[in-house]
Design a protein around this motif. Structure first.
Motif, PDB file in Angstrom:
ATOM      1  N   ARG A  82       8.840  31.884  20.109  1.00 39.29           N
ATOM      2  CA  ARG A  82       9.257  32.791  18.688  1.00 39.29           C
ATOM      3  C   ARG A  82      10.609  33.524  19.487  1.00 39.29           C
ATOM      4  O   ARG A  82      10.988  34.344  18.286  1.00 39.29           O
ATOM      5  N   LEU A 518       7.391  40.871   6.073  1.00 35.80           N
ATOM      6  CA  LEU A 518       7.686  39.638   6.878  1.00 35.80           C
ATOM      7  C   LEU A 518       6.594  38.713   7.147  1.00 35.80           C
ATOM      8  O   LEU A 518       6.806  37.574   6.890  1.00 35.80           O
ATOM      9  N   ARG A 519       5.484  39.470   7.650  1.00 35.70           N
ATOM     10  CA  ARG A 519       4.487  38.540   8.099  1.00 35.70           C
ATOM     11  C   ARG A 519       3.735  38.022   6.921  1.00 35.70           C
ATOM     12  O   ARG A 519       3.196  36.854   6.803  1.00 35.70           O
ATOM     13  N   THR A 522       6.902  35.361   4.223  1.00 29.86           N
ATOM     14  CA  THR A 522       7.783  34.617   4.700  1.00 29.86           C
ATOM     15  C   THR A 522       7.185  33.346   5.363  1.00 29.86           C
ATOM     16  O   THR A 522       6.022  33.650   5.850  1.00 29.86           O
ATOM     17  N   GLU A 524       5.951  30.614   7.909  1.00 33.56           N
ATOM     18  CA  GLU A 524       5.533  31.070   9.408  1.00 33.56           C
ATOM     19  C   GLU A 524       6.687  30.574  10.182  1.00 33.56           C
ATOM     20  O   GLU A 524       6.922  31.250  11.641  1.00 33.56           O
ATOM     21  N   ASP A 525       7.443  29.673   9.883  1.00 39.40           N
ATOM     22  CA  ASP A 525       8.378  29.119  10.850  1.00 39.40           C
ATOM     23  C   ASP A 525      10.031  29.610  10.487  1.00 39.40           C
ATOM     24  O   ASP A 525      10.967  29.319  10.878  1.00 39.40           O
ATOM     25  N   ALA A 526       9.937  30.762   9.621  1.00 36.87           N
ATOM     26  CA  ALA A 526      11.302  31.660   9.340  1.00 36.87           C
ATOM     27  C   ALA A 526      11.936  32.140  10.399  1.00 36.87           C
ATOM     28  O   ALA A 526      11.156  32.768  11.498  1.00 36.87           O
ATOM     29  N   LYS A 527      13.091  32.177  10.596  1.00 42.13           N
ATOM     30  CA  LYS A 527      13.904  32.557  11.805  1.00 42.13           C
ATOM     31  C   LYS A 527      14.579  33.889  11.231  1.00 42.13           C
ATOM     32  O   LYS A 527      15.235  33.759  10.132  1.00 42.13           O
ATOM     33  N   THR A 539       8.659  40.126  16.606  1.00 42.62           N
ATOM     34  CA  THR A 539       7.730  38.981  17.022  1.00 42.62           C
ATOM     35  C   THR A 539       6.277  39.485  17.134  1.00 42.62           C
ATOM     36  O   THR A 539       5.517  38.794  17.148  1.00 42.62           O
ATOM     37  N   ARG A 544       7.156  36.599  13.818  1.00 38.43           N
ATOM     38  CA  ARG A 544       8.114  35.519  13.271  1.00 38.43           C
ATOM     39  C   ARG A 544       9.266  35.529  14.412  1.00 38.43           C
ATOM     40  O   ARG A 544       9.297  35.962  15.304  1.00 38.43           O
ATOM     41  N   THR A 545       9.968  34.252  14.205  1.00 43.77           N
ATOM     42  CA  THR A 545      11.045  33.738  15.368  1.00 43.77           C
ATOM     43  C   THR A 545      12.048  34.607  15.244  1.00 43.77           C
ATOM     44  O   THR A 545      12.621  35.002  14.081  1.00 43.77           O
TER      45      THR A 545
END
Length: 709
Positions: A82, A518-519, A522, A524-527, A539, A544-545
């Motif tokens: 992450r 955001l949690r 968006t 789960e793999d959103a940067k 994080t 999120r990453t």
């Protein structure tokens, strides 16, 4: 015996021996000081809630939670995907695990005793708990240096000193929460080992040093101060068998133990920061060997042999050191270490270090703000230590002098200065009160001047005045410390507050609002791309990453983000596509008056972005006006008014009224009307803006399908 209320007075206290009364009073004072130390750090919990503060503590909380849930083996081998996309981060090999392990041990111990508590609350209250332990250790250390009276004064002072409270309030879950306790414990055991020459105390000192190494990178200060103390004892002719046994045991055992921390590894025998300790260890062997040879040879033969040995050993050590340094076997000093010796080094060479507010030089007002009367009593304590020079007093003098220099170079190191300020001030206050209290014991009727005292006829009055003055100092110190703790150091940065026109309190909870959005909204793999300050919080709270975070280990990666923020939309879009960015997050305070926003940090993004090869096209001068001003109004630089950061912060802001008598688009932080109001975003679209506009999130548009035009 009856009291005035008709009840029996507590004569059990009077029936105790004087020694037991003395012990009971000491325990009562220490207990009160420890409770005060814990309770005075709870303002933030009482006013807001049990919440983690600042930025770095969120990473510590996230890793501690992982440790308690998954166990130490998984924690030590955890690869965090992450963080630092696409590089990732190996957690076990890049952190000091002492803080997390301490919290996990406390958590499991309480659950073993059927005390149900959430790991978050353990993290929130860990710093106040260890501050109470620090109070007790300070008493013991000062007692070893002078006496119990000075120890009690020092313990009471450190329990409320703002310089220490600033990093140990409830919710301040950072490495320093336990590191100051570890540091003073190591010093206390070192003093004990120096006084006794016992391997037992030396081994305990090494264990305390190991705990310190596992907790904070500031352990380098310890492993340089202790050798410096030994070197000073050699120079003053005080080196003895006690010092030899103590230092050799501490150095050998402490070095071996410190190398068990993955993040430290072989640094104790390879890095320049540790070479002083190794050099003094070698000097101890040479000194002891010379003493042995001197006892076996005549004076003439010894002098000849001594000169030859000095020449040979000096040549060999210099040659070997030079070769190892040239071949890279001994690593050079780090940038942070250089910046301590030369305050301008980071500003001129490493902007990422200079950009951190904690690394700025300390102002004179900060010394008084964080230490108050300790600033004036510190020299008094030094005087009393110099007047009775011992092996242990030399150590505390060196600790005080070196720490006051480093605290002046870097404001963060005020934390290291505060304990020795309390210790030396405690010694000074105790010595003054002890001296003048004795003068009050003389009865005025029976007072007879001894020979030589005829020039001191008003001893009782002068003593009364001095004691009254010291009492006034201590009372003002208490009020000052309480006020500073309440007003300056008890506001969690994650939740902001202000006073409204009617005097009521307004809460700004925009940060958590944005992270929760955001949690839940968006993939789960959103940067997410943001400036590195907010990486740990994203994080930990948004899960999120992120591209960069507060670890700041990779200057090139941070520079790339800075280049995107400082470039035009078109150029920034190429960088964001290169880094697979889906969302961009910025902090904006123009509506609320929050001054720690990204516009005020923007010049650091420009400097860091232009510090690498790919960012050579970014010049800081391009973002200033021809007169050399950084302005966001119509007179501002066109480069600034059209960069990505400016547009993300001020998008739609040009149509917003912030103050009744001001035009639309009036920035309450910069106190000016923005220069570029009417613009649209080409490569980004607004995804979410929090209630008070503190956090703004944008989505990066996908590439257009081929043939749509």
């Amino acid at each position: 015996m009856l009291s005035s209320g008709g009840k029996k007075a507590p004569i059990w206290f009077l029936r105790m021996s004087l020694e037991k009364q003395d012990t009971l009073l000491k325990m009562m004072v220490l207990t009160i000081a420890a409770i005060l130390s814990f309770s005075t750090r709870l303002f933030s919990v009482l006013r807001f809630e049990s919440v983690i503060h600042e930025f770095d503590p969120y990473f510590n909380y996230r890793t501690t939670r992982f440790l308690t849930e998954e166990g130490f083996y998984q924690f030590h081998n955890w690869f965090d995907d992450r963080a630092w996309y696409p590089l990732g981060r190996i957690i076990g090999g890049t952190i000091y695990p002492g803080l997390m392990v301490t919290s996990a041990v406390l958590y499991h111990a309480m659950h073993f005793l059927n005390i149900t508590i959430d790991i978050r609350n353990v993290c929130v209250f860990l710093a106040p708990l260890f501050s109470s332990f620090t109070t007790l250790v300070t008493y013991q250390l000062t007692k070893e240096l002078k006496d119990a009276g000075a120890g009690l004064v020092a313990a009471a002072m450190i329990s409320i000193v703002p310089g220490y409270i600033s990093r140990s309030v409830a919710g301040s879950y950072d490495n320093e929460a336990i590191a100051i306790f570890c540091m003073l414990l190591t010093y206390c055991l070192w003093i004990k080992s120096v006084k006794t020459g016992s391997m037992y105390w030396s081994a305990l000192c090494a264990l305390a040093y190991f705990y310190m190494v596992s907790s904070w990178g500031g352990y380098v200060f310890l492993i340089n101060l202790i050798p410096l103390h030994v070197l000073a004892l050699m120079a003053t002719g005080r080196f003895s068998h006690r010092i030899y046994v103590s230092y050799c045991t501490v150095y050998c055992l402490g070095t071996i133990l410190s190398m068990q921390i993955s993040f430290v590894g072989f640094q104790p025998v390879q890095s320049s920061e540790h070479m002083a300790a190794f050099g003094v260890f070698g000097l101890c062997q040479v000194h002891s060997f010379v003493d042995y040879v001197r006892s076996k040879l005549s004076s003439e033969h010894f002098n000849t042999l001594f000169r030859s040995l000095i020449l040979i050993v000096g040549t060999v050590v210099t040659s070997v050191g030079g070769i190892l340094t040239a071949t890279g076997k001994i690593s050079p000093w780090t940038g942070r270490f250089y910046s301590l010796l030369d305050p301008s080094y980071a500003k001129n060479n490493i902007p990422i270090i200079a950009s951190v507010s904690e690394h700025q030089p300390t102002t004179w007002s900060s010394f008084y703000f964080d230490l108050q009367m300790l600033v004036f009593m510190f020299p008094a304590g030094l005087y009393f230590c110099f007047s009775r020079l011992t092996d242990t007093n030399i150590f505390i003098i060196m600790y005080g002098v070196t720490s006051i220099y480093f605290a002046g170079v870097m404001v963060r190191l005020m934390l290291v200065l505060a304990p020795v300020m309390c210790i030396l001030a405690g010694i000074g206050v105790s010595a003054i009160l002890t001296t003048y209290m004795k003068n009050l014991d003389v009865s005025r009727k029976d007072k007879k001047f001894k020979k030589g005292e005829s020039n001191y006829p008003v001893k009782n009055e002068i003593a009364s005045a001095v004691i009254f003055m010291m009492t006034a100092f201590l009372i003002t110190y208490t009020f000052h410390c309480t006020w500073v703790t309440s007003e300056a150091y008890s506001s969690p940065s994650i939740v902001l507050s202000a006073r409204g026109g009617d005097g009521g309190r307004i809460i700004f909870d925009d940060f958590r609002e944005a992270y929760y959005w955001l949690r839940h909204n968006t993939p789960e793999d959103a940067k997410v791309m943001s400036w590195w300050d907010y990486g740990y919080q994203i994080t930990a709270m948004a899960n999120r990453t992120i591209l960069v975070d507060n670890n700041t280990w990779n200057n090139t990666h941070i520079s790339r983000v800075g280049q995107a923020m400082a470039s035009t939309e078109e150029h920034a879009y190429g960088i964001m596509r290169e880094l697979d960015v889906n969302y961009v997050l910025v902090i904006f305070g123009g509506l609320t008056g929050y001054s720690s926003d990204d516009i005020n940090k923007f010049l650091w993004m420009v400097r860091i972005g232009g510090s690498t090869e790919k960012g050579q096209h970014i010049k800081e001068a391009d973002y200033y006006t021809p007169q050399g001003e950084f302005r966001v109004d119509k007179e501002g630089s066109p480069t600034l008014l059209n960069c990505l950061m400016y547009k993300m912060c001020y998008y739609r802001f040009g149509s917003v009224y912030t103050e009744g008598s001001k035009p639309t688009g009036y920035d309450r932080v910069r106190n000016t009307e923005i220069g570029n109001k009417d613009f649209e975003l080409d490569v980004l679209e607004e995804a979410y803006t929090t209630e008070h506009w503190l956090v703004r999130i944008y989505k990066v548009k996908d590439l257009e399908n081929r043939g749509t035009k």
